[in-house]
Every structure is written in structure tokens, then in C-alpha cells.
Design an enzyme around this catalytic site. Structure first.
Site: not given
Length: 728
Positions: A230, A457, A618-619, A621, A695
Site C-alpha cells: 500500500f 496484490g 480500459r479494464i 480484468n 489508487e
């Protein structure tokens, strides 16, 4: 021609999921080279002063103790060039000064961890102490604040129809990842290998090269898996230098893993803030002016800055803005980036102020925001590459059921519980950095893609495998992505939401190059079914090259390479990063909606449900994206309601440096959560059309909760965390 998409956009599971859930993933502290010994740090028990004596005789008398190292016997490190690492980063055992409580003053090296721990407890340190200054509210800022201005904010505020004069206070927060910081250091002659918990293996190489005055190519840093960070692993901390120094002194590999308590002093934190904000608007809710006066804690030996004021400059159209960012030097260890750095802190102030202004004007909070939507970035005078914040508002309001919100505070109940709804906007910079990725296609039809990036992660290996598989026309099972080794091609630090855009673009480039190599080889090979075909008409899918309009005409990678006596094809993908002069303003956006229940008698706050809507282009996954969003909402609940580092200002000791007293959300605190992604791409930002997601998903969570608390109770709380005491 462009490749058909099979993997990108699919909600595929992590490629390393089985390794992680079965405990076979190897983290830094799991490495045990032959002859490894253990190191335990002795921390300062005072907050400021000088070490006047160290009595290590009882420790050294313990069976199994190899050495006790302090400033009394540590070798002097070479002169370090100014400016790198930034500021005057702490160096191990180079003088007798104590700069903060918990500073390492010695290290014990022993054959076992238990012996090292016991021996460390026997080291007696005496001090000449001075009262430390650790209270942000009682100290003066440095005399060189960072400033920004446009227009004449003070005059515009005087002329405004409506003004709000608000003061906010935000507590220090600590990262608390599952894996504590740790290092295993091993010297072989003049070569140093570090198994390290880090978000930037090549950054650690550069820091250690500067620290020890050695060439970077003599250092290797390995970190294939990071158990959460983080931001705490975004830079190299002093314990890494201590491990390397100790290993060189005892001529054995040394393992040093910080305790949970030591992480509160050793690897940074989100700094505390005092934020004074004035807003001015006309009676229709159009903002006319704002001033932002910020004070934040930092150490005396370094200065940490982050973009806490960015939202106040560009999120809403405001012709007159003045900002002052003052650093308050204290006797503390240096802060660092924590998820949504700067932006998540600034959003709490800006977004609760907008909610307060909406209530003052009798406007719906979404309507107020829509009335102040800018047509361009007023801080840079650049057009936005994309800005779908209006779509985020509309989609979130519909999905959340915003129309059911009663704007009158304290008007909705469920038994003893007061019910409230709140929302907030969020923004985060779209960062991009130079990156490279090597790609190798073997004759058996499998590919190896490599880059020195990290994974703390978000599933870096999975998303990169998806990009590579589609670009090469392979299945994901035929692609292996290797990361976390400084010997691999260049990658930026795994922070600031830059990894997918940067490394992903390099992966795309390398795979495109390699696929074109294979196509060229096929169309020029007289024995290939593709001989003479226009390369633009050849596509690859499932490891097979074929003609777009005649799929039966084709052959596999394996057959092509075998016939041509090629063991492999390879390419190096590159991405140059953001240009020096941008043509657009690049940001990701969020709208977060929260419903809370507040016990009317006890003041306890429970978040019932949350919806987050994101303009992140754009994603790659959706499953990984949901993991990021739900994790961030959980972290935002901690920031809003629970997390608060408590310092005893008499000596600088952190009194809740453990997971029993420093509260973080548990499963019982997690409500119903849903994440929605506005469809779209941003090819102005990078070649694969993405914006960072890690973020932005936390920015706006805390103010959405705070605004819901106001709607439930009528109490406006301007400090974080929001405690039961503040609501009684």
C-alpha cells in the site's frame, strides 16, 4: 492486422492463485540461503537526543550471538552524492544522533531468531535526551511552503454570495500489510543479493549502490511476491541497509524481518494533516473562489510531499484559487505514500466541503457538482483526455438508489439507528513511466515474458499475461510472465497506479514485434501455407497463424519454428512513458456512494452498503479490478472510521503500534459493496488505453462516508477518523 481479443477484458482468475492460497508463494522472509543468520534491531527508546553509551556485553555473551553492531563499531559508509536518495535519508549507525523514537541504534546478529531477540533485549543503551517535537498542531511549519495561485482568491471570496470557512484534521495512518518489511542479504565477494520486500526492485538497486558506493550491476534484488504494501514498500528503508551492512560484517547471509511494532517506526505512514479551506460561490452554486492552507508532518532529516492539493486545483471549475502547502519538521520518522497518496486526504476536505455547500444552498450534492464541471483542466489549461465523471454520477445514482435519499438530516430511522446516504467524487493522476519487457517464443509454442515490475496484490502477472496472450495469439496457459527481479528489463516502481499503463504497454509492444516476426517468417517461407500472403491479412489465435478470410489456410507457431530450425524468436518491448510536454490532462475519476447507520444513543457508525463507479478507461480484468475496488472501499472505511496512530508527545512513542490497538476493518465491518466501470479507453494516455485503477478506488471513500454520517445525524464531523465520541 489487429489481433482478436480473447483474454483481455475477461474475468479470469489469477495465474498464481493456487500458489498463494496453498502457501507455496515465497516472500522475502521465506528465503534461507546456506549459512543464514538472523538479525534483530535494537530501537531507540527516546525521541530525540544522542547515544552516550551502548553496553552489549551481556548480549555478546549469549551462545549463538555472532556480533552486535552499532555506531561504535560499524564501518563508515562512503560519501553519498547529494540528492539521492532524496533528502538526507537515514543511514545505519553512522553517528550517535537519535532523530525519532524507534530509530535503530544497534543490531544483534545471531545463529537463530530466538537468540537474536533475547540478546537484543539485553543491550543497554544510555542517552543524553532532549524533548522531542512530535505534535503537528504545536509546531511551526518550515519557511519555504509550496504555493499555487490563479486569479485573486481573497478578493473573490470577499465578493462571494456564499462563503464557507472550514478546518479539517486528519490523523496519521499506518499501512499494516500482512507481510512485514524484511530483507535477506547475501554477499558473494563484491556482489550483493537481496531478497527484499519492495515495490521497486531496481529502485532498491539504485539506493543500495548509492549507499555502499558500488556499481549497480553488482547488486541483484529479488522480490517476486509482495504480501501487501500500500506504499510502504515504495522506497528503500534503513533496515535494508542494516541487513546488507551486517551481512558484509559477519560474512554470512543475514535475515532481518521487522516486527509488527517496528513497522510503525520503520517504513513510513500516511502523514497527519491540518487543512483549512475557504469556499466561495454564487447563490446558484457556481464556485467563484477557494483557498487551501495545509500543514503536514514530516521528519527533520527529510521532506515528504504528495499531491494533497491537486483536487482543489482541477476537480471543479473555480476561477480564483490560492493554495499553500506547509511542511512541519518534527522529530519523527519520514512519512511516505499510502494508497491514494495525497489525493485521498485532499478529497476528504474538498468533497465534504462541497457537501456542506450543497446543504447550505439547498441543492442536491450531485447537482452542485454538475454545475461546477470544468470544460478543461484549469490548473494546466489542457483539455482532458477523457472525463466521464458525469457518467459516474448518473450510473452511481441509479445503481445506488440516490433518489430515495431524504436531504433533511436526521430524518430517516431504522429502530435506534439513524440512516444516511452520502456521495463524493474522486480523482487521481494517470501516471506513466518508461518500461521494457522481453518476450521469447519457444519452438514448443510457449512464450516467456519478463519485466522487473512487482506485484503487491493487484495481480500484475495475470493482467500482463492477458495482454501478452492476446498480442501473441496464444492461450494464457501458453504464456508465463516473470517479474520481481532487478536483472530483468527496466520497470518503474509498482506504485502511483502506473504499472498497467507502463509495463503493459511495453509488453504489448514486445509481443506485437514478435508476432510480426513470426508472420514475416511465414509469408516469406516457400514451404509455409502462408507463403506470399499479405502480412496484414494474417491473424494469430490459439498459437495458429491463418488467413483472416480463409481460416483453413495456416499453421502453428510450433510447426513454423521447427521447420525453419528456430529454437525461438525474441523481442524487446519498450514504452517511453509520459512525454515531457503533455497535450492533455490525464486523470482517472470516481463517484462513491455510501449508506451508513448511526446508533442514535451510542454514536456507533456502521457502513451498510457502498457503490463505487470509476472512469478508469480500459479494464484488463474485471475480477482483478473488483478486488482492487473492494479492497480500497475497505481501506477507506478504515480511514474514515477507525485508523488513527496515537503518539505520546512526551517521548514520541507510538502507543498503539500493534494490531490490537491500531484498528483496521475486519470482515464484520465490510458492507455490501459493488464496483462499476464506465466503458471506454484512453489511447491518448498509453498504447493499451488504460488508466491506473489501484489508487482512484480509495479516493472519495472517506468523504462519502462522512457525508452519509451528516445526512444521518445532522452532525458535520471535520476530522478523521470519525469516532463515536465526536458524534455524542
Amino acid at each position: 492486422m489487429s489481433q482478436p481479443q480473447a483474454a483481455v477484458g475477461a474475468a479470469v482468475p489469477r495465474v498464481d492463485a493456487r500458489l498463494r492460497v496453498t502457501g507455496r508463494t515465497k516472500y522475502a522472509g521465506d528465503n534461507n540461503p546456506d549459512g543464514v543468520v538472523h538479525a534483530v534491531i535494537v530501537d531507540s527508546s527516546v525521541g530525540r537526543g544522542r547515544v552516550t553509551g551502548i553496553d552489549a556485553r551481556a548480549a555478546e555473551a549469549q551462545t549463538g550471538v555472532v556480533k552486535v553492531i552499532s555506531h561504535l563499531n560499524a564501518p563508515k559508509l562512503p560519501h553519498r552524492e547529494p540528492g539521492f536518495p532524496p533528502g538526507e535519508a537515514l543511514r545505519p549507525f553512522q553517528d550517535d544522533r537519535v532523530r525519532f523514537f524507534g530509530q535503530p541504534v544497534a543490531v544483534v546478529v545471531a545463529a537463530t531468531l530466538e537468540v537474536a531477540q533475547h540478546a537484543a533485549s539485553l543491550v543497554k543503551v544510555s542517552y543524553d535526551t532532549q524533548p522531542p517535537s512530535t505534535d503537528l498542531g504545536a509546531a511551526d511549519p518550515a519557511d519555504d511552503p509550496e504555493t499555487y495561485a490563479r486569479g485573486d482568491a481573497d478578493r473573490a471570496l470577499e465578493a462571494a454570495d456564499v462563503t464557507l470557512d472550514l478546518s479539517y484534521r486528519m490523523a496519521r495512518n499506518h499501512h499494516n500489510p500482512m507481510e512485514p518489511a524484511g530483507t535477506v542479504a547475501h554477499w558473494e565477494g563484491d556482489r550483493l543479493t537481496l531478497w527484499e520486500k519492495t515495490q521497486h526492485v531496481q529502485g532498491t538497486v539504485e539506493t543500495m549502490a548509492a549507499e555502499f558506493g558500488m556499481p549497480p550491476d553488482s547488486i541483484r534484488v529479488i522480490s517476486p511476491a509482495v504480501g501487501g504494501a500500500f506504499g510502504s514498500g515504495g522506497r528503500t528503508w534503513v533496515h535494508t541497509s542494516i541487513a546488507a551492512l551486517a551481512a558484509r560484517e559477519v560474512k554470512r547471509p543475514v535475515k532481518l524481518v521487522l516486527t509488527r511494532r517496528q513497522t510503525y517506526f520503520g517504513v513510513g505512514y500516511r502523514p497527519a494533516y491540518e487543512y483549512d479551506l475557504r469556499l466561495g460561490s454564487d447563490r446558484r452554486g457556481r464556485l467563484t473562489a477557494s483557498t487551501h492552507d495545509v500543514r503536514t508532518e514530516s521528519s527533520r532529516y527529510e521532506r515528504h510531499s504528495e499531491d494533497v492539493l491537486a483536487a482543489g486545483r482541477m476537480l471543479y471549475s473555480t476561477p480564483h484559487v490560492r493554495q499553500v502547502y506547509g511542511h512541519v519538521p518534527l522529530d519523527v520518522n519520514t512519512p511516505t505514500w499510502m494508497r491514494g497518496p495525497g489525493y485521498s486526504s485532499g478529497a476528504f476536505c474538498v468533497e465534504t466541503a462541497m457537501d456542506e455547500l450543497a446543504h447550505e444552498l439547498g441543492l442536491d450534492p450531485i447537482e452542485l457538482r454538475l454545475r461546477n464541471e470544468p470544460t478543461a483542466d484549469e490548473s494546466s489549461n489542457l483539455p482532458f483526455s477523457t472525463r466521464r465523471l458525469r457518467d459516474c454520477y448518473r450510473t452511481g445514482a441509479r445503481e445506488f438508489g440516490w433518489h430515495r435519499r431524504n436531504p433533511k438530516p436526521r430524518s430517516t430511522r431504522d429502530g435506534d439507528w439513524l440512516i444516511g446516504m452520502g456521495m463524493a467524487a474522486g480523482v487521481y493522476d494517470t501516471a506513466r513511466s518508461e518500461a521494457r519487457a522481453s518476450v521469447r517464443l519457444d519452438a514448443d509454442g510457449t512464450a516467456l515474458v519478463q519485466s522487473a515490475t512487482s506485484d503487491m496484490g493487484p495481480g500484475t502477472a495475470t493482467s500482463m499475461t492477458q495482454v501478452a496472450a492476446d498480442a501473441l495469439g496464444l492461450t494464457m496457459r501458453q504464456v508465463t510472465f516473470r517479474l520481481g527481479d532487478s536483472d530483468l528489463p527496466l520497470a518503474p516502481g509498482h506504485h502511483g497506479s502506473r504499472t498497467m499503463a507502463s509495463v503493459g504497454s511495453a509488453v504489448q509492444d514486445g509481443c506485437d514485434q514478435l508476432r510480426k516476426q513470426a508472420v514475416t517468417l511465414a509469408v516469406e517461407d516457400e514451404d509455409s501455407p502462408l507463403y506470399g500472403v499479405d502480412p496484414a491479412d494474417v491473424v494469430v489465435r490459439g498459437g495458429r497463424l491463418y488467413v483472416k478470410d480463409a481460416p483453413v489456410r495456416g499453421e502453428t507457431y510450433r510447426r513454423l519454428l521447427t521447420r525453419n530450425d528456430r529454437t525461438h524468436l525474441e523481442a524487446l518491448g519498450t514504452y517511453a512513458g509520459a512525454p515531457e510536454s503533455e497535450k492533455f490532462s490525464f486523470y482517472a475519476y470516481a463517484a462513491t456512494f455510501a449508506e451508513v447507520a448511526v446508533d442514535a444513543r451510542l454514536g456507533l457508525v456502521r457502513v451498510r452498503r457502498m457503490v463505487g463507479v470509476y472512469d478508469a478507461a480500459r479494464i484488463i480484468n474485471p475480477r482483478l479490478a473488483d478486488s482492487q475496488a473492494i479492497g480500497a472501499m475497505t481501506g477507506g472505511i478504515g480511514q474514515a472510521l477507525l485508523e488513527h496512530t496515537v503518539t505520546d508527545h512526551r517521548d514520541g512513542r507510538i502507543v498503539n503500534a500493534n494490531l490490537a490497538d491500531y484498528l483496521v476493518p475486519t470482515h464484520a465491518d465490510m458492507p455490501e459493496m459493488k464496483a462499476i466501470y464506465i466503458e471506454g479507453e484512453d489511447y491518448e494516455a498509453d498504447p493499451i488505453g488504460v488508466k491506473g485503477l489501484g489508487e482512484i478506488v480509495i479516493v472519495g471513500v472517506a468523504p462519502a462516508i462522512a457525508n452519509a454520517v451528516f445526512n444521518a445525524t445532522g452532525r458535520r464531523i471535520r476530522q478523521l477518523p470519525i469516532t463515536a465520541e465526536a458524534l455524542l
